[in-house]
Design a protein around this motif. Sequence first.
Motif, PDB file in Angstrom:
ATOM      1  N   THR A 190       0.920  -1.133  -0.004  1.00 36.35           N
ATOM      2  CA  THR A 190       0.177   0.060  -0.196  1.00 36.35           C
ATOM      3  C   THR A 190       0.855   1.337   0.023  1.00 36.35           C
ATOM      4  O   THR A 190       0.791   2.334  -0.816  1.00 36.35           O
ATOM      5  N   THR A 191       1.923   1.307   0.948  1.00 37.39           N
ATOM      6  CA  THR A 191       2.788   2.574   0.991  1.00 37.39           C
ATOM      7  C   THR A 191       3.394   2.825  -0.390  1.00 37.39           C
ATOM      8  O   THR A 191       3.606   4.110  -0.683  1.00 37.39           O
ATOM      9  N   ASN A 223      -2.926  -8.651   3.241  1.00 39.74           N
ATOM     10  CA  ASN A 223      -2.930  -7.562   4.067  1.00 39.74           C
ATOM     11  C   ASN A 223      -3.928  -7.981   5.445  1.00 39.74           C
ATOM     12  O   ASN A 223      -3.670  -7.587   6.520  1.00 39.74           O
ATOM     13  N   GLY A 257      -5.387  -3.114   9.254  1.00 38.87           N
ATOM     14  CA  GLY A 257      -6.279  -2.976  10.459  1.00 38.87           C
ATOM     15  C   GLY A 257      -7.151  -4.210  10.611  1.00 38.87           C
ATOM     16  O   GLY A 257      -7.401  -4.483  11.811  1.00 38.87           O
ATOM     17  N   THR A 306      -1.534   0.690  12.233  1.00 37.99           N
ATOM     18  CA  THR A 306      -1.669  -0.034  10.889  1.00 37.99           C
ATOM     19  C   THR A 306      -2.023   0.843   9.898  1.00 37.99           C
ATOM     20  O   THR A 306      -2.913   0.624   8.669  1.00 37.99           O
ATOM     21  N   GLY A 308      -0.365   3.207   7.627  1.00 37.15           N
ATOM     22  CA  GLY A 308       0.624   3.973   6.487  1.00 37.15           C
ATOM     23  C   GLY A 308       0.548   5.155   6.614  1.00 37.15           C
ATOM     24  O   GLY A 308       0.818   6.086   5.719  1.00 37.15           O
ATOM     25  N   LEU A 373       7.660  -2.620  11.144  1.00 32.48           N
ATOM     26  CA  LEU A 373       6.530  -3.435  11.168  1.00 32.48           C
ATOM     27  C   LEU A 373       7.133  -4.701  12.095  1.00 32.48           C
ATOM     28  O   LEU A 373       8.002  -5.492  11.743  1.00 32.48           O
ATOM     29  N   HIS A 382       4.215 -13.116   7.268  1.00 27.79           N
ATOM     30  CA  HIS A 382       2.866 -13.927   6.910  1.00 27.79           C
ATOM     31  C   HIS A 382       3.419 -15.562   6.747  1.00 27.79           C
ATOM     32  O   HIS A 382       4.447 -15.442   6.320  1.00 27.79           O
TER      33      HIS A 382
HETATM   34  P1  NAI Z   1      -5.560   0.919   4.099  1.00 32.75           P
HETATM   35  O1  NAI Z   1      -5.524   2.154   3.267  1.00 32.75           O
HETATM   36  O2  NAI Z   1      -6.390  -0.081   3.603  1.00 32.75           O
HETATM   37  O3  NAI Z   1      -5.828   1.398   5.535  1.00 32.75           O
HETATM   38  C1  NAI Z   1      -5.170   2.256   6.469  1.00 32.75           C
HETATM   39  C2  NAI Z   1      -6.404   2.875   7.254  1.00 32.75           C
HETATM   40  O4  NAI Z   1      -5.908   3.703   8.053  1.00 32.75           O
HETATM   41  C3  NAI Z   1      -7.366   3.682   6.340  1.00 32.75           C
HETATM   42  O5  NAI Z   1      -8.574   3.077   6.662  1.00 32.75           O
HETATM   43  C4  NAI Z   1      -7.141   4.877   6.832  1.00 32.75           C
HETATM   44  O6  NAI Z   1      -8.418   5.769   6.868  1.00 32.75           O
HETATM   45  C5  NAI Z   1      -6.728   4.803   8.315  1.00 32.75           C
HETATM   46  N1  NAI Z   1      -5.821   5.982   8.793  1.00 32.75           N
HETATM   47  C6  NAI Z   1      -5.232   6.868   8.295  1.00 32.75           C
HETATM   48  N2  NAI Z   1      -4.775   7.782   9.076  1.00 32.75           N
HETATM   49  C7  NAI Z   1      -5.441   7.305  10.265  1.00 32.75           C
HETATM   50  C8  NAI Z   1      -5.384   8.180  11.505  1.00 32.75           C
HETATM   51  N3  NAI Z   1      -4.526   9.325  11.838  1.00 32.75           N
HETATM   52  N4  NAI Z   1      -5.826   7.571  12.604  1.00 32.75           N
HETATM   53  C9  NAI Z   1      -6.706   6.178  12.316  1.00 32.75           C
HETATM   54  N5  NAI Z   1      -6.813   5.765  11.213  1.00 32.75           N
HETATM   55  C10 NAI Z   1      -6.109   6.478  10.184  1.00 32.75           C
HETATM   56  O7  NAI Z   1      -3.945   0.513   4.058  1.00 32.75           O
HETATM   57  P2  NAI Z   1      -3.445  -1.153   4.540  1.00 32.75           P
HETATM   58  O8  NAI Z   1      -3.492  -1.811   3.163  1.00 32.75           O
HETATM   59  O9  NAI Z   1      -4.335  -1.478   5.446  1.00 32.75           O
HETATM   60  O10 NAI Z   1      -1.951  -0.921   4.841  1.00 32.75           O
HETATM   61  C11 NAI Z   1      -1.710  -0.392   5.952  1.00 32.75           C
HETATM   62  C12 NAI Z   1       0.040  -0.169   6.035  1.00 32.75           C
HETATM   63  O11 NAI Z   1       0.313  -1.637   6.175  1.00 32.75           O
HETATM   64  C13 NAI Z   1       0.737   0.270   4.937  1.00 32.75           C
HETATM   65  O12 NAI Z   1       1.809   1.060   5.245  1.00 32.75           O
HETATM   66  C14 NAI Z   1       1.011  -0.897   4.136  1.00 32.75           C
HETATM   67  O13 NAI Z   1       2.076  -0.871   3.257  1.00 32.75           O
HETATM   68  C15 NAI Z   1       1.243  -1.798   5.495  1.00 32.75           C
HETATM   69  N6  NAI Z   1       1.373  -3.390   5.151  1.00 32.75           N
HETATM   70  C16 NAI Z   1       1.911  -4.245   6.073  1.00 32.75           C
HETATM   71  C17 NAI Z   1       1.938  -5.452   6.006  1.00 32.75           C
HETATM   72  C18 NAI Z   1       2.617  -6.054   6.985  1.00 32.75           C
HETATM   73  O14 NAI Z   1       2.849  -7.379   6.666  1.00 32.75           O
HETATM   74  N7  NAI Z   1       3.169  -5.493   8.185  1.00 32.75           N
HETATM   75  C19 NAI Z   1       1.352  -6.156   4.857  1.00 32.75           C
HETATM   76  C20 NAI Z   1       0.361  -5.421   4.084  1.00 32.75           C
HETATM   77  C21 NAI Z   1       0.631  -3.808   4.014  1.00 32.75           C
END
Ligand code: NAI
Length: 461
Positions: A190-191, A223, A257, A306, A308, A373, A382
């Motif tokens: 996503t990022t 995710n 999330g 969670t 990004g 992370l 995962h």
């Molecule tokens: P997403 O865009 O689906 O979800 C992020 C959510 O955070 C959105 O619903 C947004 O409204 C919310 N958000 C943004 N600012 C906020 C704030 N100040 N307070 C509360 N909520 C807020 O993105 P996704 O796919 O869930 O990815 C999130 C992060 O996780 C990205 O950085 C992505 O690259 C990373 N990621 C990490 C993985 C891992 O294995 N650790 C796997 C896949 C993605």
Amino acid sequence: MAGDYIVKDIALAEFGRKELNIAETEMPGLMALREEYGDSKPLKGARIVGSLHMTIQTAVLIETLVALGADVRWASCNVFSTQDHAAAAIAAGDIPVFAIKGQSLEEHWDYLDKSFLFDEGPNMILDDGGDATLYVLLGARAEAGEDIIPVPQSEEEAVIKAQIKKRMEASPGWFTKTRDAIMGVSEETTTGVHRLYELQKNGQLPFPAINVNDSVTKSKFDNKYGCKESLVDGIRRATDTMMAGKVAVVCGYGDVGKGSAASLQGAGARVKVTEADPICALQAAMDGFEVVLLEEALDADIFITTTGNKDIIRIEHMREMKDMAIVGNIGHFDNEIQVAALKNHKWTNIKEQVDMIEMPSGNRMILLSEGRLLNLGNATGHPSFVMSASFTNQVLAQIELFTRGDQYENEVYILPKHLDEKVAALHLGRVGAKLTKLTSEQASYIGVTPEGPFKPEHYRY
Ligand code: NAI
């Protein structure tokens, strides 16, 4: 070239190979691609720079790319995410890899640089979070005498600039030449995808890109279901804390999330969610979670970001937390938690990637993976099965860009739905799922063909 690697301990290769063999049995999508394309070798001539967590699952991806004809050089996209036995197994197979769990930031950017150093130069990038793309684009801008755009993780800015300067001095014109030779990039997360759309918007994307993250079989699986398994795994390996009965706050209710909240709930925690998007907030509420402001939930036991997004858990929040609160991030970058603001506090290292930090009040906080992370820093990321779906998309994207890249503009694309459905189909057998075949009458009644695609583009799953 033998010996073209930097790994922790090459003697770990045998252990790595054993786990790789097990992972292959859980990665049917990648194995099917080896079967389908192993003879025709559509990636012959591809020289792929890989920047993605150097885990066992990634090792299966790398060997699949090689089986399809590619030359590959690899670095990890995070300082803590490498599994040293996986890196050793890849190195022992004479595939250049530069990755050590716990490498410094300087090493991180140096290793990324090394992953570009093919004799003939690279022509493809496989990215996770966008660092490889960022490196070559920032370097080319610097060579053109332009100001280097500010990078998202500001504390890394100086390190990146120093690495770019080093490369510019060693090989003048290298960044521009490298950028011009790149035929395309496939981006995992996503990022990184945000960064690519930003580049496209500003007219700064110099090659086509495939957004792998937004294949349904990536973001709605890795995710979500990936984090559902790996978040609690990380917290447990780091802290051994009892999760049942504790109160956990999950910041953000996007795909990551949703998986994270489910993970904690499944372990028996009482979960609260914070959200900025009313749609996701309503989803969280209707999934049964209390949707709160972080400021109102600071008496919780566990806090996970969670989003990004940056500055989610700030210093004023951490100062209010109870003694021994656990704080971690599962989003791509470490700027979700204001770790820099904790630097002048007393840190006690408990073990690798687990620190106890003392607040001015005397309360202590357990910080996981220094805010990076935690599912990859404190655990092993995962499970293979879900990564097989993600990486099957990655391989299809690499084939598409390498063999048909000239048919794409310098824009960001998503793989067509029939390939998304193919990725899912390749994973059904392993979980014993049987697919119902539509009759031609049924198919035409709902406006599809019996072979698919089964949904219109606007369908949201
Ligand atoms: P997403 O865009 O689906 O979800 C992020 C959510 O955070 C959105 O619903 C947004 O409204 C919310 N958000 C943004 N600012 C906020 C704030 N100040 N307070 C509360 N909520 C807020 O993105 P996704 O796919 O869930 O990815 C999130 C992060 O996780 C990205 O950085 C992505 O690259 C990373 N990621 C990490 C993985 C891992 O294995 N650790 C796997 C896949 C993605």
